[in-house]
Design a protein around this motif. Structure first.
Motif, PDB file in Angstrom:
ATOM      1  N   ALA A 337       1.071  -1.447   0.323  1.00  0.00           N
ATOM      2  CA  ALA A 337      -0.079   0.002  -0.387  1.00  0.00           C
ATOM      3  C   ALA A 337       1.319   0.804   0.077  1.00  0.00           C
ATOM      4  CB  ALA A 337      -0.971   0.044   1.306  1.00  0.00           C
ATOM      5  N   GLY A 352      -3.857  -0.523  -1.028  1.00  0.00           N
ATOM      6  CA  GLY A 352      -4.557   0.086   0.355  1.00  0.00           C
ATOM      7  C   GLY A 352      -6.138  -0.292   0.853  1.00  0.00           C
ATOM      8  N   TRP A 353      -7.052  -0.773  -0.306  1.00  0.00           N
ATOM      9  CA  TRP A 353      -8.222  -1.342   0.747  1.00  0.00           C
ATOM     10  C   TRP A 353      -7.812  -2.707   1.225  1.00  0.00           C
ATOM     11  CZ3 TRP A 353     -12.763  -2.820  -3.582  1.00  0.00           C
ATOM     12  CH2 TRP A 353     -13.740  -3.172  -3.199  1.00  0.00           C
ATOM     13  N   LYS A 356      -6.130  -1.630   4.495  1.00  0.00           N
ATOM     14  CA  LYS A 356      -6.898  -1.051   5.649  1.00  0.00           C
ATOM     15  C   LYS A 356      -7.356  -2.657   6.369  1.00  0.00           C
ATOM     16  CE  LYS A 356      -8.052   2.927   4.373  1.00  0.00           C
ATOM     17  NZ  LYS A 356      -9.627   3.601   2.980  1.00  0.00           N
ATOM     18  N   ILE A 357      -7.880  -3.664   5.160  1.00  0.00           N
ATOM     19  CA  ILE A 357      -8.981  -5.003   6.109  1.00  0.00           C
ATOM     20  C   ILE A 357      -8.039  -5.827   7.253  1.00  0.00           C
ATOM     21  CG2 ILE A 357     -10.154  -6.381   5.144  1.00  0.00           C
ATOM     22  CD1 ILE A 357     -10.861  -5.657   3.220  1.00  0.00           C
ATOM     23  N   ARG A 360      -7.153  -3.543  10.318  1.00  0.00           N
ATOM     24  CA  ARG A 360      -8.504  -3.866  11.017  1.00  0.00           C
ATOM     25  C   ARG A 360      -8.393  -5.820  12.017  1.00  0.00           C
ATOM     26  NH1 ARG A 360     -13.243  -5.265   9.307  1.00  0.00           N
ATOM     27  NH2 ARG A 360     -13.540  -4.396   7.033  1.00  0.00           N
ATOM     28  N   ARG A 367     -14.319  -9.564  10.907  1.00  0.00           N
ATOM     29  CA  ARG A 367     -15.093 -10.248  10.754  1.00  0.00           C
ATOM     30  C   ARG A 367     -14.645 -11.664   9.049  1.00  0.00           C
ATOM     31  NH1 ARG A 367     -17.837  -4.449   8.828  1.00  0.00           N
ATOM     32  NH2 ARG A 367     -16.008  -4.403   7.335  1.00  0.00           N
ATOM     33  N   ARG A 369     -16.637 -11.967   7.210  1.00  0.00           N
ATOM     34  CA  ARG A 369     -16.806 -11.463   6.043  1.00  0.00           C
ATOM     35  C   ARG A 369     -14.855 -11.288   5.337  1.00  0.00           C
ATOM     36  NH1 ARG A 369     -19.348  -6.663   5.805  1.00  0.00           N
ATOM     37  NH2 ARG A 369     -20.437  -6.344   7.681  1.00  0.00           N
ATOM     38  N   VAL A 377     -10.165  -8.833  -3.406  1.00  0.00           N
ATOM     39  CA  VAL A 377      -9.222  -7.513  -3.926  1.00  0.00           C
ATOM     40  C   VAL A 377      -8.389  -8.117  -4.196  1.00  0.00           C
ATOM     41  CG1 VAL A 377      -8.339  -5.610  -2.699  1.00  0.00           C
ATOM     42  CG2 VAL A 377     -10.726  -5.811  -2.452  1.00  0.00           C
ATOM     43  N   ALA A 378      -7.795  -9.210  -3.794  1.00  0.00           N
ATOM     44  CA  ALA A 378      -6.529  -9.132  -4.407  1.00  0.00           C
ATOM     45  C   ALA A 378      -6.533  -9.348  -6.035  1.00  0.00           C
ATOM     46  CB  ALA A 378      -5.861 -10.200  -3.078  1.00  0.00           C
TER      47      ALA A 378
END
Lengths: 420, 537
Positions: A337, A352-353, A356-357, A360, A367, A369, A377-378
């Motif tokens: 990222a 970046g997405w 972030k996950i 988190r 979570r 999911r 995303v990957a």
């Protein structure tokens, strides 16, 4: 392996000084070859040696040189990729610091073979000491007329310019490097056209890695068959493996292409005392991770591809059972990222997405999911961008989650408040 | 030529064509953000993904050249998946502030989401905050970095078209943002194009922002009357809606693609000149009675004008205008020169000042000086001799189209001239000192209110079309002139504008063979280009 090739001078004191290097035979091969052989003969030797680009992509070097246009209307440039930035990789640094004349002799021979009069070395900005030593070596070699006009009394001339990068990983990508070298932002270029046709300053350009070029004096000296016989079929020569992580003696180890991964780990002292192998990344952080069960592989381009990963830069990162895969992925996604150039939308937003996950999840707000979202995303970035960076950013995410899914799920179950 | 197949349709295209060009040439559709036919290929948005038979991955259509026998799918499951996936990345950090975004309704993110997206969004984390939201980067353009999808069209426009290099992309990864270079302001003469070039709501037009939602806009093809280039435009006007803005009908002008004239662009001078359409207009027919201009109707106005012309035996001075269409010029010639035999005719189009560049902007700030030369054989300074004649040997009257003699002569000289001349008839859309000093003032429709043609500096005849009803009691000049012709007994029936053009094409060699259908949307060069006009007197 009987004799070290690339690392033969690594433990010789002051091998970066030209007097020592000359005593060890530096520039003798180049002198003989340039005075007695044609450029084509050197090119043929490189092709026959099965030398493959050691920067990571593994493209046959001789074939790459043949992509140059046959009728030349513009000068040809040789660019040396010394922007070694792949996490887990530090082999080029050893060459630059401990045996720069080996690289310089390789540059001399390669430039002669492709009929180039000006070469650029693009060296990673953080490599301060390697840069000092390389620059010093170049100055000494130039003073001895190994570089400059009419080298060895022939009509061949070569000027080498060393250019320092400014810290971006993407500038190690072939065309990002070219843009950076030209003074632009290090955005990788659209291909086609390929650099061999339109490269540096719109001229035909060959870019080779430090280690690749360092092999060439040995090929020319000992012959292509000797070099090819060192490795495995189609993967000539030896390779410098950077071993890091949970091993007793991290460092650079020269082994023939095709050496079993476990043998290299053993050479590096084996996994830490009292611990067992959990996972290993075979080719720098971009390569897909292997579980301990998958680690019985041979380290060459074709074997690792068959194993679903890649040799890449041969940066072996060893992880024992104390490693948290969530945290390992956190660092990998953070790196990508941070380093995405931001040009292509899938990579710019996807890296970046993903970070972030993972962040988190790591912070205990994961979570179940999220794992499938991460995978998609990957996957979505893969193969949809200008350069291979997005693929490289995608593979760790995909392989860590697919191969250690139970651990990720367990982590989320243990840490998360249950929000879903 | 190369044979390819796109979505089952067999097509022939020239060698070297890219897939996206082939798609555009054949009227097919494919999403695109960074690709713009007028700019270099950046290949960074990645949305124009298509599937090629036998290729392992989808490829971007903008940077892939066609090869013989290539079979391309734009709507196959694989292509659709790629397009959809890329769109989701593009929208991941987009603020989705459509309700307060001025681009709403003409935003390619909205359009492509409906056409190619329709996924259920997975992004569920805080979005990236960018440095600047709604920030003016120059007199014409507002920048919102958070809406930006970093397609780099704006940067390339400033690098490649204006070569002014105001903009760049700073930082990297998802922190990347478009911004002005240090110490730069976006104030080049083509800056307004950036609002068109930007496919999303990142660059918006400060002049148009928040005036009207775009779905209340009507659109009509036209040509900019701002200079002799004749850039092709769309007039975007307000359609009737519950709460109309009463003062202004035209909301903005947009360039209309014409490769031979303005490509995809227009200058700021032309773009922001539209308020004149509704400014200082002559709204009423007026005639002077006992020294005072009084309102009357068209019957009264035309009768009065015809009477003035009839009653005077001698010749009048006629000041024609390069703002008139070819049709209006032709009718003026038919009436005043051919029928009434007026000799003293001139017009002005100043070339001694005004900006010109090597791109679009021409020194000649009138749209139809070429037409005046072609139809009446006059040159740009012919007004001088008419006015000098008038001052030395005052004619019976002066018939003035649009020109303001107060500005041309100066107030003092104009007053003197006015006192020497018995009658002045003024026809024009805008009120000025000459209009107010006239004896008969006939309000004519402006270019946005009529059909007709202009001839640009290189002899290209281009149509303008009626976007609006004439304001107030203004009428098209074509009707006014024929009204006079009927009253003066020259003819009995009224011709429509298109018929006038057909007649002038028969009469004038330069226009010979042209008609409205042929002119179409992008116009046609007249016969032998500029040479024919020069040769003709």
């Amino acid at each position: 392996m009987t004799e070290p090739v690339l690392s033969r001078n690594f433990n010789i004191p002051d091998a970066c000084m030209i007097e020592v290097a000359e005593k060890r035979g530096a520039y003798q091969t180049a002198r003989r070859a340039i005075m007695t052989q044609t450029p084509e003969e050197i090119g043929q030797a490189v092709t026959a040696s099965n030398l493959r680009g050691l920067g990571g992509a593994g493209f046959p070097t001789g074939k790459k040189w043949q992509f140059l246009p046959k009728d030349r209307t513009r000068p040809v440039y040789l660019v040396v990729n010394a922007d070694e930035g792949e996490p887990g990789t530090f082999k080029d640094r050893y060459i630059l610091e401990r045996d720069p004349h080996q690289l310089l002799e390789g540059i001399l021979l390669a430039a002669y073979a492709i009929r180039c009069q000006k070469a650029y070395v693009y060296i990673r900005g953080e490599y301060v000491e390697p840069w000092r030593r390389l620059q010093n070596a170049l100055d000494q070699a130039t003073a001895k007329k190994y570089f400059g006009k009419n080298i060895f009394g022939t009509s061949f001339s070569l000027e080498v310019v060393i250019h320092r990068g400014a810290g971006a990983y993407i500038c190690g990508e072939e065309t990002g490097l070219l843009n950076s070298l030209e003074g632009w932002k290090g955005f990788p270029r659209l291909k086609p056209p390929f650099p061999a046709i339109v490269g540096l300053f719109n001229c035909p350009t060959i870019m080779n890695n430090v280690e690749t070029l360092s092999c060439i004096p040995h090929i020319v000296k000992n012959g292509p068959d000797w070099f090819a016989s060192l490795g495995s079929p189609g993967n000539g020569g030896t390779h410098l493996f950077s071993v890091s992580g949970h091993v007793n003696r991290p460092g650079v180890y020269e082994m023939p292409m095709g050496t079993p991964l476990k043998e290299i780990i053993e050479k590096a002292g084996g996994v830490r005392q009292g611990h067992r192998l959990k996972a290993v990344i075979p080719g720098g952080i971009s390569a897909k991770i292997l579980t301990a069960d998958e680690a019985d592989v041979r380290m060459d381009y074709d074997s690792l591809r068959a194993a679903g990963t890649m040799l890449g830069s041969a940066g072996i990162i060893v992880m024992d059972e104390t490693t948290c895969m969530v945290k390992a992925l956190l660092y990998a996604t953070k790196f990508f990222a941070h380093e995405s150039c931001g040009q292509c939308s899938p990579c710019r937003e996807g890296t970046g997405w993903a970070y972030k996950i993972v962040k988190r999840i790591y912070e205990g707000k994961g979570r179940m999911r999220d794992l499938d979202v991460l995978l998609s995303v990957a996957k979505g970035m893969e193969g949809r961008t200008i350069c291979a960076f997005a693929d490289a950013a995608s593979w760790p995410v995909q392989s860590y989650i697919l191969k250690f899914r139970a651990e990720f799920e367990d982590y989320i179950r243990r840490t998360s408040s249950g929000r879903d | 030529m190369i044979n390819i197949t796109i979505d089952g349709k067999q097509i022939q295209v020239a060698e070297g064509t890219t897939i996206i060009q082939a798609i555009d040439q054949n009227g097919m559709d494919l999403p695109r953000y960074c690709y713009h036919p007028g700019l270099s290929i950046a290949g960074n948005c990645r949305i124009c993904q298509v599937e090629i038979e036998k290729a392992p991955k989808t490829v971007i259509a903008c940077n892939t050249k066609v090869t013989e026998g290539m079979v391309i799918y734009t709507r196959s499951p694989k292509a659709k998946e790629s397009q959809q996936v890329v769109l989701e990345y593009l929208l991941a950090n987009h603020p989705l502030d459509c309700p307060v975004c001025d681009q709403s309704g003409e935003c390619k993110l909205q359009d492509y989401y409906m056409d190619y997206g329709l996924y259920s969004p997975k992004f569920d984390d805080p979005k990236v905050k960018k440095t600047k939201k709604a920030f003016p980067i120059g007199p014409t353009i507002m920048l919102d970095q958070e809406r930006c999808i970093l397609c780099s069209r704006c940067v390339r426009f400033c690098d490649e078209i204006t070569r002014t290099h105001e903009l760049g992309i700073f930082n990297r990864g998802n922190r990347a943002e478009v911004d002005l270079g240090p110490g730069k302001v976006l104030d080049n003469p083509y800056s307004g194009n950036l609002a068109d070039v930007c496919p999303v709501g990142a660059l918006t037009d400060r002049d148009f922002r928040f005036k009207l939602r775009v779905w209340y806009l009507g659109s009509q093809e036209s040509v900019c009357p701002g200079c002799a280039r004749g850039c092709n435009t769309y007039i975007h006007y307000e359609r009737s809606r519950p709460y109309p803005l009463k003062t202004q009908r035209v909301m903005r002008l947009k360039p209309r693609e014409n490769p031979a004239v303005n490509q995809w662009w227009m200058c700021d001078g032309g773009r922001y000149a539209y308020p004149s359409i509704d400014k200082e207009r002559n709204l009423f027919v007026r005639i002077r009675k006992s020294g005072v201009l009084l309102q009357t109707d068209w019957q009264g106005g035309l009768d009065a004008a015809a009477k003035l012309i009839c009653e005077t035996k001698g010749s009048w001075g006629l000041l024609i205008s390069a703002q008139l269409t070819n049709e209006e010029l032709y009718l003026s010639k038919r009436l005043f020169v051919d029928f009434l035999k007026w000799k003293s005719v001139g017009f002005r189009s100043r070339l001694d000042f005004g900006v010109e560049d090597d791109f679009l902007i021409k020194k000649d700030k009138n749209p139809n000086a070429f037409g005046v030369k072609a139809l009446l054989g006059l040159d740009e300074t012919s007004i001088d001799s008419v006015l000098q004649d008038a001052e030395q040997r005052p004619p019976e009257g002066l018939f003035v189209f649009a020109h303001d003699l107060d500005k041309i002569l100066g107030t003092q000289r104009f007053k003197q001239l006015r006192s020497k001349i018995k009658n002045i008839i003024f026809v024009g859309p805008q009120e000025n000192a000459t209009a107010l000093a006239s004896d008969v003032l006939l309000p004519s429709a402006c270019y946005a209110e009529i059909d007709g043609t202009f001839t640009n500096f290189e002899g290209r005849v281009q149509r303008i079309r009626k976007a609006l009803e004439p304001t107030g009691s203004a009428r098209p000049l074509v009707e006014i002139l024929q009204g006079l012709e009927m009253r003066l007994g020259e003819r009995q029936t009224m011709q429509a504008t298109e018929e006038v053009f057909a007649e002038l094409a028969k009469q004038n060699a330069f226009f010979s063979g042209l008609n409205y259908d042929l002119l179409g949307h992008s116009g046609r060069l007249g016969n032998n280009g500029p040479a024919a006009a020069k040769g003709k007197k």
